[in-house]
Design a protein around this motif. Sequence first.
Motif, short mmCIF file in Angstrom:
data_model
loop_
_atom_site.label_atom_id
_atom_site.label_comp_id
_atom_site.label_asym_id
_atom_site.label_seq_id
_atom_site.Cartn_x
_atom_site.Cartn_y
_atom_site.Cartn_z
N TYR A 1 28.24 -29.81 -3.81
CA TYR A 1 27.42 -28.62 -3.57
C TYR A 1 28.36 -27.47 -2.90
O TYR A 1 27.99 -26.37 -2.34
N ALA A 2 29.51 -27.64 -2.88
CA ALA A 2 30.76 -26.69 -2.53
C ALA A 2 30.73 -25.31 -3.13
O ALA A 2 30.75 -24.41 -2.55
N ALA A 3 30.37 -25.33 -4.44
CA ALA A 3 30.47 -24.18 -5.21
C ALA A 3 29.09 -23.22 -4.69
O ALA A 3 29.03 -22.04 -4.65
N ALA A 4 28.09 -24.02 -4.52
CA ALA A 4 26.85 -23.12 -3.97
C ALA A 4 27.20 -22.56 -2.65
O ALA A 4 26.51 -21.56 -2.44
N VAL A 5 27.64 -23.23 -1.67
CA VAL A 5 28.11 -22.72 -0.53
C VAL A 5 29.04 -21.57 -0.62
O VAL A 5 28.95 -20.56 -0.02
N GLU A 6 30.25 -21.58 -1.45
CA GLU A 6 31.14 -20.69 -1.71
C GLU A 6 30.63 -19.31 -2.30
O GLU A 6 31.09 -18.05 -2.02
N TYR A 7 30.03 -19.50 -3.36
CA TYR A 7 29.43 -18.36 -4.14
C TYR A 7 28.09 -18.00 -4.02
O TYR A 7 27.44 -16.96 -4.47
N GLY A 8 27.13 -18.94 -3.53
CA GLY A 8 25.85 -18.71 -3.23
C GLY A 8 24.91 -19.09 -4.44
O GLY A 8 25.55 -19.60 -5.49
N VAL A 9 23.70 -19.19 -4.25
CA VAL A 9 22.82 -19.49 -5.34
C VAL A 9 21.70 -18.47 -5.80
O VAL A 9 21.12 -17.94 -4.82
N ALA A 10 21.61 -18.17 -7.01
CA ALA A 10 20.40 -17.28 -7.48
C ALA A 10 19.03 -17.97 -7.11
O ALA A 10 18.82 -19.25 -7.32
#
Length: 148
Positions: free
Chosen positions: A83-92
Amino acid sequence: MATFNVGATARLDTRAYERGLRRWLGRMSDEVRTAVDRTRIDVQNEARRRAPVDTGRLRSSIVSRAESSGRSVGYSVGTNVNYAAAVEYGVAPHVIVPTTKKALYWPGAAHPVAKVNHPGSPGRPFMRPALELTEQFFRAHLSQIRGR
């Protein structure tokens, strides 16, 4: 070796630094490698410091490793948490539907539901801001070498 789902790689062209520093001390190759290694640790620690903490899993998963080929020295800093990418970049905003069951349920829910509308979440960058400090950390370590 760990596989990174989110991470970044930094490359420093140390040839110009080595030429200048060799005039100061003679055997700068070891000194420059030391400066790069200390920079790697600083960036890793900065990413850990900036990582949002819920359970601590993301923060503790941030690791780094040195990389070199010939006269090029660098490092990688990253995490293998999914889930690191979701934390770093956010989630639509998106719809969550069950994948293995007919309905979704969690403790505290009034009843099972067929789908959930996730509102999305803004990014909370921790890796990119840490990596942006590479040059600053590297220069500080070179200054310490020159000051010896």
